[in-house]
Write a protein that holds these residues in place. Structure first.
Motif, PDB file in Angstrom:
ATOM      1  N   LYS A 211       0.802  -1.229   0.000  1.00  0.00           N
ATOM      2  CA  LYS A 211       0.000   0.000   0.000  1.00  0.00           C
ATOM      3  C   LYS A 211       0.835   1.280   0.000  1.00  0.00           C
ATOM      4  O   LYS A 211       0.284   2.375   0.106  1.00  0.00           O
ATOM      5  N   THR A 212       2.150   1.184  -0.143  1.00  0.00           N
ATOM      6  CA  THR A 212       3.003   2.375  -0.061  1.00  0.00           C
ATOM      7  C   THR A 212       3.737   2.646  -1.364  1.00  0.00           C
ATOM      8  O   THR A 212       3.903   1.758  -2.213  1.00  0.00           O
ATOM      9  N   ILE A 213       4.190   3.905  -1.471  1.00  0.00           N
ATOM     10  CA  ILE A 213       5.110   4.328  -2.531  1.00  0.00           C
ATOM     11  C   ILE A 213       6.354   4.850  -1.838  1.00  0.00           C
ATOM     12  O   ILE A 213       6.253   5.618  -0.878  1.00  0.00           O
ATOM     13  N   ARG A 214       7.510   4.446  -2.321  1.00  0.00           N
ATOM     14  CA  ARG A 214       8.767   4.904  -1.714  1.00  0.00           C
ATOM     15  C   ARG A 214       9.584   5.685  -2.735  1.00  0.00           C
ATOM     16  O   ARG A 214       9.578   5.368  -3.930  1.00  0.00           O
ATOM     17  N   LEU A 215      10.303   6.700  -2.238  1.00  0.00           N
ATOM     18  CA  LEU A 215      11.100   7.573  -3.097  1.00  0.00           C
ATOM     19  C   LEU A 215      12.562   7.547  -2.661  1.00  0.00           C
ATOM     20  O   LEU A 215      12.865   7.631  -1.464  1.00  0.00           O
ATOM     21  N   TYR A 216      13.461   7.454  -3.650  1.00  0.00           N
ATOM     22  CA  TYR A 216      14.896   7.374  -3.377  1.00  0.00           C
ATOM     23  C   TYR A 216      15.644   8.378  -4.250  1.00  0.00           C
ATOM     24  O   TYR A 216      15.265   8.634  -5.398  1.00  0.00           O
ATOM     25  N   SER A 217      16.726   8.916  -3.695  1.00  0.00           N
ATOM     26  CA  SER A 217      17.591   9.810  -4.455  1.00  0.00           C
ATOM     27  C   SER A 217      18.535   8.992  -5.328  1.00  0.00           C
ATOM     28  O   SER A 217      19.101   7.983  -4.879  1.00  0.00           O
ATOM     29  N   LEU A 218      18.716   9.417  -6.580  1.00  0.00           N
ATOM     30  CA  LEU A 218      19.630   8.702  -7.458  1.00  0.00           C
ATOM     31  C   LEU A 218      21.096   8.972  -7.129  1.00  0.00           C
ATOM     32  O   LEU A 218      21.980   8.274  -7.618  1.00  0.00           O
TER      33      LEU A 218
ATOM     34  N   SER B  34      19.553   6.798  -1.190  1.00  0.00           N
ATOM     35  CA  SER B  34      18.968   6.938   0.144  1.00  0.00           C
ATOM     36  C   SER B  34      17.495   7.294   0.010  1.00  0.00           C
ATOM     37  O   SER B  34      17.081   7.985  -0.936  1.00  0.00           O
ATOM     38  N   GLU B  35      16.686   6.826   0.956  1.00  0.00           N
ATOM     39  CA  GLU B  35      15.257   7.116   0.912  1.00  0.00           C
ATOM     40  C   GLU B  35      15.012   8.547   1.366  1.00  0.00           C
ATOM     41  O   GLU B  35      15.640   9.033   2.321  1.00  0.00           O
ATOM     42  N   LEU B  36      14.108   9.239   0.688  1.00  0.00           N
ATOM     43  CA  LEU B  36      13.822  10.636   1.023  1.00  0.00           C
ATOM     44  C   LEU B  36      13.127  10.729   2.375  1.00  0.00           C
ATOM     45  O   LEU B  36      12.421   9.798   2.795  1.00  0.00           O
ATOM     46  N   PRO B  37      13.274  11.862   3.058  1.00  0.00           N
ATOM     47  CA  PRO B  37      12.685  12.022   4.399  1.00  0.00           C
ATOM     48  C   PRO B  37      11.170  11.843   4.421  1.00  0.00           C
ATOM     49  O   PRO B  37      10.628  11.337   5.408  1.00  0.00           O
ATOM     50  N   HIS B  38      10.468  12.272   3.344  1.00  0.00           N
ATOM     51  CA  HIS B  38       9.010  12.165   3.353  1.00  0.00           C
ATOM     52  C   HIS B  38       8.513  10.832   2.815  1.00  0.00           C
ATOM     53  O   HIS B  38       7.303  10.639   2.646  1.00  0.00           O
ATOM     54  N   SER B  39       9.404   9.896   2.552  1.00  0.00           N
ATOM     55  CA  SER B  39       9.029   8.558   2.096  1.00  0.00           C
ATOM     56  C   SER B  39       8.940   7.619   3.299  1.00  0.00           C
ATOM     57  O   SER B  39       9.724   7.769   4.257  1.00  0.00           O
ATOM     58  N   PRO B  40       8.013   6.658   3.296  1.00  0.00           N
ATOM     59  CA  PRO B  40       7.092   6.283   2.229  1.00  0.00           C
ATOM     60  C   PRO B  40       5.853   7.177   2.173  1.00  0.00           C
ATOM     61  O   PRO B  40       5.485   7.810   3.169  1.00  0.00           O
ATOM     62  N   LEU B  41       5.232   7.201   1.001  1.00  0.00           N
ATOM     63  CA  LEU B  41       3.989   7.938   0.819  1.00  0.00           C
ATOM     64  C   LEU B  41       2.825   6.994   1.119  1.00  0.00           C
ATOM     65  O   LEU B  41       2.749   5.891   0.583  1.00  0.00           O
ATOM     66  N   ARG B  42       1.919   7.462   1.994  1.00  0.00           N
ATOM     67  CA  ARG B  42       0.801   6.617   2.413  1.00  0.00           C
ATOM     68  C   ARG B  42      -0.516   7.343   2.171  1.00  0.00           C
ATOM     69  O   ARG B  42      -0.718   8.454   2.657  1.00  0.00           O
ATOM     70  N   PHE B  43      -1.379   6.740   1.416  1.00  0.00           N
ATOM     71  CA  PHE B  43      -2.745   7.205   1.231  1.00  0.00           C
ATOM     72  C   PHE B  43      -3.644   6.050   0.830  1.00  0.00           C
ATOM     73  O   PHE B  43      -4.752   5.902   1.340  1.00  0.00           O
ATOM     74  N   HIS B  44      -3.149   5.233  -0.094  1.00  0.00           N
ATOM     75  CA  HIS B  44      -3.967   4.148  -0.637  1.00  0.00           C
ATOM     76  C   HIS B  44      -4.320   3.132   0.450  1.00  0.00           C
ATOM     77  O   HIS B  44      -3.515   2.835   1.333  1.00  0.00           O
ATOM     78  N   THR B  45      -5.531   2.613   0.345  1.00  0.00           N
ATOM     79  CA  THR B  45      -6.011   1.658   1.355  1.00  0.00           C
ATOM     80  C   THR B  45      -5.855   0.206   0.916  1.00  0.00           C
ATOM     81  O   THR B  45      -6.110  -0.712   1.699  1.00  0.00           O
TER      82      THR B  45
ATOM     83  N   CYS C   9      -1.577   4.556  -8.594  1.00  0.00           N
ATOM     84  CA  CYS C   9      -2.940   4.046  -8.687  1.00  0.00           C
ATOM     85  C   CYS C   9      -3.040   2.717  -7.955  1.00  0.00           C
ATOM     86  O   CYS C   9      -2.052   2.013  -7.767  1.00  0.00           O
ATOM     87  N   SER C  10      -4.275   2.381  -7.564  1.00  0.00           N
ATOM     88  CA  SER C  10      -4.438   1.315  -6.578  1.00  0.00           C
ATOM     89  C   SER C  10      -5.725   0.522  -6.773  1.00  0.00           C
ATOM     90  O   SER C  10      -6.662   0.955  -7.462  1.00  0.00           O
ATOM     91  N   THR C  11      -5.769  -0.625  -6.118  1.00  0.00           N
ATOM     92  CA  THR C  11      -6.978  -1.442  -6.042  1.00  0.00           C
ATOM     93  C   THR C  11      -8.130  -0.676  -5.415  1.00  0.00           C
ATOM     94  O   THR C  11      -9.296  -1.009  -5.649  1.00  0.00           O
ATOM     95  N   ASP C  12      -7.818   0.365  -4.629  1.00  0.00           N
ATOM     96  CA  ASP C  12      -8.882   1.134  -3.976  1.00  0.00           C
ATOM     97  C   ASP C  12      -9.678   2.006  -4.950  1.00  0.00           C
ATOM     98  O   ASP C  12     -10.588   2.737  -4.539  1.00  0.00           O
ATOM     99  N   GLY C  13      -9.343   1.942  -6.252  1.00  0.00           N
ATOM    100  CA  GLY C  13     -10.105   2.666  -7.255  1.00  0.00           C
ATOM    101  C   GLY C  13      -9.705   4.109  -7.445  1.00  0.00           C
ATOM    102  O   GLY C  13     -10.395   4.852  -8.149  1.00  0.00           O
ATOM    103  N   THR C  14      -8.574   4.519  -6.870  1.00  0.00           N
ATOM    104  CA  THR C  14      -8.136   5.908  -6.979  1.00  0.00           C
ATOM    105  C   THR C  14      -6.795   6.017  -7.687  1.00  0.00           C
ATOM    106  O   THR C  14      -5.979   5.089  -7.666  1.00  0.00           O
TER     107      THR C  14
END
Length: 475
Positions: free
Chosen positions: A32-39, A43-54, A72-77
């Motif tokens: 259910k998460t999205i993660r962001l990394y610097s190329l 290293s993972e960004l401070p605001h990662s992981p992104l959480r919204f999808h259920t 996009c997600s199974t939650d229809g969003t």
């Protein structure tokens, strides 16, 4: 050479997708998460992981600028995020609330396409966050989508196996069965095969599916002749369903990931295998090349994302002639075996290996050596081998001279001077096609199906493009 330089193991479930921006890598997962990394250092960004999808997140992609991330997600969003801050910008609900499987930005970032399990595909306006246009495929759920490099076409792939082409107003231009057991992914090469002279555009498209195959297509769009989708060839390097495919930023390489746990990197010119990567321990679900850099990311049901780096000897960094020399004349015996398998000549692999046929020996085979030295008794097999070798030589000559493949007559394998369109939809050199018909061959040279008509229509648009190419390349 390609080497593994980093492994990300932060997700708690299957990795479903990965995507690059010029400075970031995004990954998403069934967790259910999205993660962001610097190329710069992964290293993972401070605001990662992104959480919204259920529910599970199936796909993520960056806008061309890299400022906006979509998921996009199974939650229809489908959610748009600020890549810089990680804050949600908007939440767009799929009509009907069906699980959303795929999403992609148009090249100018004006629209975002989202495809769902109920077969619906929606174009969202990314400025107003409003629904712009929508459509639906007739069979199966949406499993893949990709915009052409100029944004004029959207291609979708369904679990029913159909490739469907839409214009920028979501009008269906074409639909055909591409993979019998369902499509899993598709991608356009970022580089068009030819320029837009007189409204002429050629694009290379790859699709993959549950049938274990990758198919290469050429999409053409002209102001005069309209739209055309041509099947070109099939890559059969995997032994299990192919779940993902992606072109490199220059279009010279194609990567694929499979249920067989392997990642294969192909040269798109010679269609030979450059590398096979086997470090994942479960199904490879996603793969992506970075824009303008020699990085590749692959994700898997083993919950990891591997980052690969190409050295300076990779084909996209060398000249085309050097690339061809390495890939054909320097083929190993194993490379020749793989080529035979791709040509449907796997029964001859043992004979070729017994006689130590490498790339250089392959290019020098003749009908006499096939019959005398290799003792291949079947005339049909000898003829097929010679035809395949000649096609390989022609492709080498075409690539080394830089002639777009669409300018080559399928019959003569030479640059066309007077191209005509036959009733099978393909273009040929007029004299060659007239001779073909004169010999009472009422079938298509490309499909072997009966020609609906023997009328040949001048392809003036293609002829102008060839003349323009000659003016700029043969001074």
């Amino acid at each position: 050479m390609v080497k593994l330089i980093h492994t990300l193991a932060d997700h708690g479930d299957d990795v479903s997708c990965c995507a690059f921006s010029p400075s970031l890598l995004a990954t998403c997962s069934l967790d259910k998460t999205i993660r962001l990394y610097s190329l710069s250092d992964f290293s993972e960004l401070p605001h990662s992981p992104l959480r919204f999808h259920t529910y599970a997140v199936h796909c993520c992609c960056f806008s061309p600028s890299g400022h906006v991330l979509a998921s996009c997600s199974t939650d229809g969003t489908t959610v748009l995020w600020s890549a810089h801050s990680g804050q949600p910008l908007t939440v767009m609900e799929q009509p009907g609330g069906s699980p959303v499987r795929v999403c992609c930005f148009s090249p100018d970032s004006t629209y975002l396409a989202s495809g769902a399990a109920d077969g619906s595909v929606v174009l969202w306006n990314t400025q107003s966050y409003k629904l712009y246009r929508c459509g639906s495929v007739k069979d199966g759920s949406l499993a893949a989508c990709a915009f052409s490099p100029d944004g004029s076409l959207l291609v979708t792939g369904s679990s029913g196996g159909d490739l469907t082409v839409w214009d920028d107003r979501m009008r269906c231009l074409h639909s055909e069965k591409a993979h019998d057991l369902g499509i899993t992914c598709c991608d356009f090469s970022p580089q068009p095969l030819s320029g837009g002279e007189q409204g002429l555009q050629f694009y290379r498209l790859a699709s993959c599916g549950q049938d274990c195959e990758i198919k290469l297509w050429v999409v053409s769009f002209t102001n005069v002749l309209g739209f055309e989708l041509k099947y070109k060839s099939t890559l059969r390097g995997h032994c299990a369903p192919v779940l993902a495919c992606a072109f490199s930023h220059d279009g010279q390489m194609l990567v694929s990931g499979s249920v067989d746990k392997s990642v294969i990197i192909y040269d798109t010119g010679t269609q030979s295998v450059l590398h096979t990567l086997t470090q994942h321990t479960r199904y490879v679900t996603t793969c992506a090349f970075a824009p303008n850099t020699l990085l590749l990311a692959t994700g898997s049901m083993d919950k990891t994302v591997n980052i690969w780096q190409f050295d300076l000897e990779t084909p996209c960094q060398g000249s085309m002639n050097d690339q061809l020399k390495r890939l054909v004349e320097h083929w190993s015996e194993e490379d020749v075996s793989a080529w035979l398998r791709d040509q449907g000549l796997e029964d001859l692999i043992g004979i070729f290996q017994m006689n130590n046929i490498d790339g250089k020996e392959l290019l020098h085979l003749t009908k006499e050596s096939l019959a005398g030295d290799l003792k291949i008794e079947s005339l049909g097999l000898r003829s097929k081998v010679l035809r395949s070798i000649e096609e390989l030589r022609t492709r080498m000559d075409s690539l080394s001279s830089g002639i777009p493949d669409e300018f080559i007559c399928p019959i003569t394998r030479e640059l066309m001077k007077d191209p005509v369109i036959a009733s099978d939809g393909y273009s040929y050199e007029r004299e060659a096609m007239e001779n073909w018909i004169h010999k009472k061959k009422r079938t298509s040279p490309m499909t072997n199906l009966a020609l609906p008509s023997l009328v040949l229509t001048p392809n003036r648009t293609l002829k102008m493009a060839i003349n323009r190419w000659l003016e700029t390349h043969q001074k």
